[in-house]
Write a protein that holds these residues in place. Structure first.
Motif, PDB file in Angstrom:
ATOM      1  N   LEU A  64      89.892  -4.431 -67.391  1.00 16.60           N
ATOM      2  CA  LEU A  64      90.689  -3.240 -67.120  1.00 16.60           C
ATOM      3  C   LEU A  64      90.791  -2.953 -65.618  1.00 16.60           C
ATOM      4  CD1 LEU A  64      89.450  -0.856 -69.965  1.00 16.60           C
ATOM      5  CD2 LEU A  64      91.534  -2.251 -69.903  1.00 16.60           C
ATOM      6  N   PHE A  65      90.212  -3.811 -64.800  1.00 17.52           N
ATOM      7  CA  PHE A  65      90.341  -3.707 -63.351  1.00 17.52           C
ATOM      8  C   PHE A  65      91.455  -4.684 -62.973  1.00 17.52           C
ATOM      9  CE2 PHE A  65      87.758  -4.139 -59.129  1.00 17.52           C
ATOM     10  CZ  PHE A  65      88.772  -3.524 -58.438  1.00 17.52           C
ATOM     11  N   LEU A  66      92.605  -4.131 -62.606  1.00 17.39           N
ATOM     12  CA  LEU A  66      93.806  -4.934 -62.420  1.00 17.39           C
ATOM     13  C   LEU A  66      94.209  -5.018 -60.948  1.00 17.39           C
ATOM     14  CD1 LEU A  66      95.864  -3.346 -65.337  1.00 17.39           C
ATOM     15  CD2 LEU A  66      94.492  -5.443 -65.410  1.00 17.39           C
ATOM     16  N   VAL A  67      94.810  -6.147 -60.605  1.00 19.77           N
ATOM     17  CA  VAL A  67      95.378  -6.325 -59.269  1.00 19.77           C
ATOM     18  C   VAL A  67      96.807  -6.814 -59.410  1.00 19.77           C
ATOM     19  CG1 VAL A  67      93.148  -6.790 -58.168  1.00 19.77           C
ATOM     20  CG2 VAL A  67      94.506  -8.690 -59.012  1.00 19.77           C
ATOM     21  N   ALA A  68      97.625  -6.416 -58.445  1.00 17.85           N
ATOM     22  CA  ALA A  68      98.988  -6.941 -58.343  1.00 17.85           C
ATOM     23  C   ALA A  68      99.004  -7.889 -57.157  1.00 17.85           C
ATOM     24  CB  ALA A  68      99.995  -5.815 -58.144  1.00 17.85           C
ATOM     25  N   PHE A  80     105.998  -9.767 -58.236  1.00 19.79           N
ATOM     26  CA  PHE A  80     104.547  -9.787 -58.168  1.00 19.79           C
ATOM     27  C   PHE A  80     104.023 -10.034 -59.579  1.00 19.79           C
ATOM     28  CE2 PHE A  80     106.018  -5.478 -58.754  1.00 19.79           C
ATOM     29  CZ  PHE A  80     105.265  -5.022 -59.816  1.00 19.79           C
ATOM     30  N   ILE A  81     102.770 -10.452 -59.655  1.00 13.79           N
ATOM     31  CA  ILE A  81     102.127 -10.616 -60.958  1.00 13.79           C
ATOM     32  C   ILE A  81     100.961  -9.641 -61.045  1.00 13.79           C
ATOM     33  CG2 ILE A  81     102.795 -13.047 -61.168  1.00 13.79           C
ATOM     34  CD1 ILE A  81      99.727 -13.620 -60.629  1.00 13.79           C
ATOM     35  N   ILE A  82     100.629  -9.276 -62.261  1.00 14.58           N
ATOM     36  CA  ILE A  82      99.468  -8.422 -62.514  1.00 14.58           C
ATOM     37  C   ILE A  82      98.460  -9.243 -63.273  1.00 14.58           C
ATOM     38  CG2 ILE A  82      98.629  -6.386 -63.750  1.00 14.58           C
ATOM     39  CD1 ILE A  82     101.389  -5.120 -63.239  1.00 14.58           C
ATOM     40  N   ARG A  83      97.216  -9.206 -62.805  1.00 13.19           N
ATOM     41  CA  ARG A  83      96.139  -9.953 -63.452  1.00 13.19           C
ATOM     42  C   ARG A  83      94.843  -9.193 -63.286  1.00 13.19           C
ATOM     43  NH1 ARG A  83      92.963 -11.627 -59.508  1.00 13.19           N
ATOM     44  NH2 ARG A  83      93.768 -12.492 -57.573  1.00 13.19           N
ATOM     45  N   PRO A  84      93.832  -9.527 -64.097  1.00 15.53           N
ATOM     46  CA  PRO A  84      92.515  -8.898 -63.930  1.00 15.53           C
ATOM     47  C   PRO A  84      91.848  -9.349 -62.624  1.00 15.53           C
ATOM     48  CG  PRO A  84      92.736  -9.817 -66.132  1.00 15.53           C
ATOM     49  CD  PRO A  84      93.899 -10.331 -65.319  1.00 15.53           C
ATOM     50  N   TYR A  85      90.959  -8.533 -62.146  1.00 11.06           N
ATOM     51  CA  TYR A  85      90.140  -8.810 -60.967  1.00 11.06           C
ATOM     52  C   TYR A  85      89.322 -10.083 -61.173  1.00 11.06           C
ATOM     53  CZ  TYR A  85      85.905  -8.489 -58.112  1.00 11.06           C
ATOM     54  OH  TYR A  85      84.852  -8.766 -57.274  1.00 11.06           O
ATOM     55  N   ILE A  86      89.176 -10.872 -60.112  1.00  5.40           N
ATOM     56  CA  ILE A  86      88.236 -11.999 -60.079  1.00  5.40           C
ATOM     57  C   ILE A  86      87.373 -11.846 -58.828  1.00  5.40           C
ATOM     58  CG2 ILE A  86      89.622 -13.615 -61.457  1.00  5.40           C
ATOM     59  CD1 ILE A  86      90.638 -14.850 -58.847  1.00  5.40           C
ATOM     60  N   GLU A  87      86.202 -12.462 -58.848  1.00  7.19           N
ATOM     61  CA  GLU A  87      85.218 -12.279 -57.775  1.00  7.19           C
ATOM     62  C   GLU A  87      85.757 -12.534 -56.382  1.00  7.19           C
ATOM     63  OE1 GLU A  87      81.431 -14.204 -58.314  1.00  7.19           O
ATOM     64  OE2 GLU A  87      81.382 -13.650 -60.427  1.00  7.19           O
ATOM     65  N   THR A  88      86.653 -13.500 -56.238  1.00  9.45           N
ATOM     66  CA  THR A  88      87.174 -13.832 -54.909  1.00  9.45           C
ATOM     67  C   THR A  88      88.113 -12.757 -54.360  1.00  9.45           C
ATOM     68  OG1 THR A  88      88.909 -15.162 -55.937  1.00  9.45           O
ATOM     69  CG2 THR A  88      86.907 -16.324 -55.221  1.00  9.45           C
ATOM     70  N   ASP A  89      88.430 -11.742 -55.149  1.00  7.49           N
ATOM     71  CA  ASP A  89      89.300 -10.646 -54.705  1.00  7.49           C
ATOM     72  C   ASP A  89      88.553  -9.598 -53.884  1.00  7.49           C
ATOM     73  OD1 ASP A  89      91.415 -11.741 -56.173  1.00  7.49           O
ATOM     74  OD2 ASP A  89      91.043 -10.450 -57.922  1.00  7.49           O
TER      75      ASP A  89
END
Length: 140
Positions: free
Chosen positions: A45-49, A2-11
């Motif tokens: 600092l809002f992260l998603v996997a 999996f990858i970890i990235r910051p939140y984007i609006e489409t999430d």
């Protein structure tokens, strides 16, 4: 993997569904409003996997200049116990250290012993404090 990235609006919708699946939503907290408020801070600092283009976990981190905070740690039940939560926390800790944050805290309800044990395994200790709160805006 999996990858970890910051939140984007489409999430947005996928995260709300995940939080509902993980029983993180509460009647007094509107998840959409909580996400909009956090996204407005633009602090990454809002992260998603993400695995196979699906959001499998979230961690909403914060830093107020004094302490870092962990909120909304959620891992989809099909992906729990695979290191996703640990990776998210470690990723947030690195980001907070880079910002000069000296300490990170979180709140766990007393009845969630398994969650407390998870954090203790990562080096978090229980502090003898009283948490006081006052609702300033009623979202519902």
């Amino acid at each position: 993997m999996f990858i970890i990235r910051p939140y984007i609006e489409t999430d947005l919708e996928d995260i709300i569904q995940l939080w509902e699946r993980c029983d993180l939503t509460r009647p007094w907290n509107n998840p959409e409003i909580d996400i909009f408020r956090k996204a407005a801070q633009k602090d990454d600092l809002f992260l998603v996997a993400v695995k196979d283009q699906f959001i499998i976990a979230t961690l909403m981190g914060g830093y107020d200049g004094h302490r870092g905070w962990i909120n909304y740690l959620a891992v989809h039940p099909n992906h729990q116990r695979n290191g996703v939560a640990t990776a998210l926390i470690q990723h947030l800790e690195k980001r907070l250290i880079a910002l000069g944050c000296p300490e990170i805290q979180l709140l766990v309800q007393k009845e969630f012993i398994d969650i407390q044990n998870f954090y203790e395994q990562l080096g978090y200790d229980e502090k003898e404090v009283v948490c006081l709160a006052k609702r300033l805006i009623h979202d519902h």
